[in-house]
Design a protein around this motif. Structure first.
Motif: not given
Length: 340
Positions: A221-236, A261-267
């Protein structure tokens, strides 16, 4: 502890911040439980001579939330006020702080009278510029990840907890010899440039995700977004779809070496969601009255490429539900946590 709602409370409580080269995000959700008994504390910079220190903690309460809330409000100060901590004996200071807080809470009137029988597990981390200390008392857990793999973790049985004084009343036994002990297990290690992130979470998360699964999922998820709240919410959310029935709280602390975040992971993620949308459209065209749970079972039987590691199809259930509701609004009410 055994009471459940008819459907889960999925509203999130979030917090985020940064300091001393760290970033953190918090996600907390009541879930299926009738009450929210978790608490947490997150702070970068502890003031005065400890400005370069940071503190994070998760408390998983049971039989009520009073002890968890009290510990969230008071454990930090209790630890840093000890003589041992002041003398830079951090491990002994953490140990003393836990025991002193557990002893002092006995004087809280509702706990002293036995009207309140609550207790809490606790996992906390102190992070300085050079060191990481993790203390664990109970079945909450901390996991440190490098390259998507867990390196340090701590989890003790729930026979260790703060509060729970009904189980700590044998006068001839010491404080740490009772049926339930407040003594934490403490880990210390040097900071490493390879450190990516530290996760603190209660057993509502660990009940359904292993150390390795959580590290892999957060890393992805870190490879898609640097929003840690978003990542935490995805976990729960993922844990909820995996079947967790407990309150869930998680703190994710990102070190300077965290993935970005990197373009390959986002693609890959975009291609995954495009594939899922296409499959949902096809399945609905073939079986127009299919309910959401049946759709999930069908998708689970297929070999879907590039599902998030550690999360799998469960981590895409929110996306699948949104597409299902868009394409089949008549059956949108079947999207209440369909199982597969």
């Amino acid at each position: 502890m055994g009471a459940f709602l008819e459907k889960p409370m999925t509203a999130k409580h979030n917090e985020h911040g940064e300091g001393n080269g760290l970033r953190f995000g918090v996600g907390s959700m009541q879930g299926w439980r009738c009450e929210m008994e978790d608490a947490y504390h997150a702070k970068t910079g502890l003031g005065e001579r400890l400005e370069d220190w940071n503190y994070f903690a998760v408390f998983d309460g049971h039989a009520g939330d009073n002890v968890a809330k009290h510990c969230a409000a008071n454990l930090l100060q209790g630890i840093i006020s000890t003589t041992e901590f002041s003398n830079n004996d951090i491990t002994r200071g953490i140990h003393a702080g836990f025991l002193q807080l557990d002893a002092s809470m006995r004087d809280i009137p509702e706990l002293a009278s036995g009207m309140d029988k609550s207790g809490t597990t606790a996992v906390c981390a102190f992070i300085s510029s050079q060191h990481l200390y993790v203390a664990n008392c109970g079945d909450s857990r901390a996991v440190l990840c490098q390259h998507g793999q867990p390196r340090v973790n701590g989890s003790l049985a729930v026979s260790r907890a703060l509060g729970d004084y009904d189980y700590k009343n044998v006068s001839e036994l010491g404080q740490c010899e009772q049926l339930v002990s407040p003594e934490p297990e403490i880990f210390c290690r040097d900071r490493d440039p390879a450190d990516e992130f530290l996760v603190l979470a209660c057993d509502g998360v660990w009940d359904v995700m292993s150390n390795a699964e959580l590290c892999q999922f957060v890393h992805s998820r870190f490879q898609l977004s640097d929003n840690l709240v978003e990542v935490a919410n995805q976990v729960i959310d993922t844990c909820l779809h995996k079947g967790s029935r407990d309150n869930m709280s998680i703190i994710i602390i990102a070190f300077p070496g965290a993935p970005t975040p990197n373009e390959e992971a986002q693609r890959r993620e975009e291609a995954l969601e495009a594939h899922l949308r296409q499959r949902i459209q096809t399945i609905l065209a073939e079986m127009s009255e299919i309910e959401y749970g049946e759709l999930l079972k069908q998708l689970a039987s297929e070999d879907i490429p590039d599902l998030p590691p550690g999360g799998g199809l469960h981590s895409k259930c929110s996306f699948i539900a949104s597409v299902f509701k868009e394409l089949n609004p008549k059956l949108a009410d079947t999207c209440e946590l369909g199982n597969y």
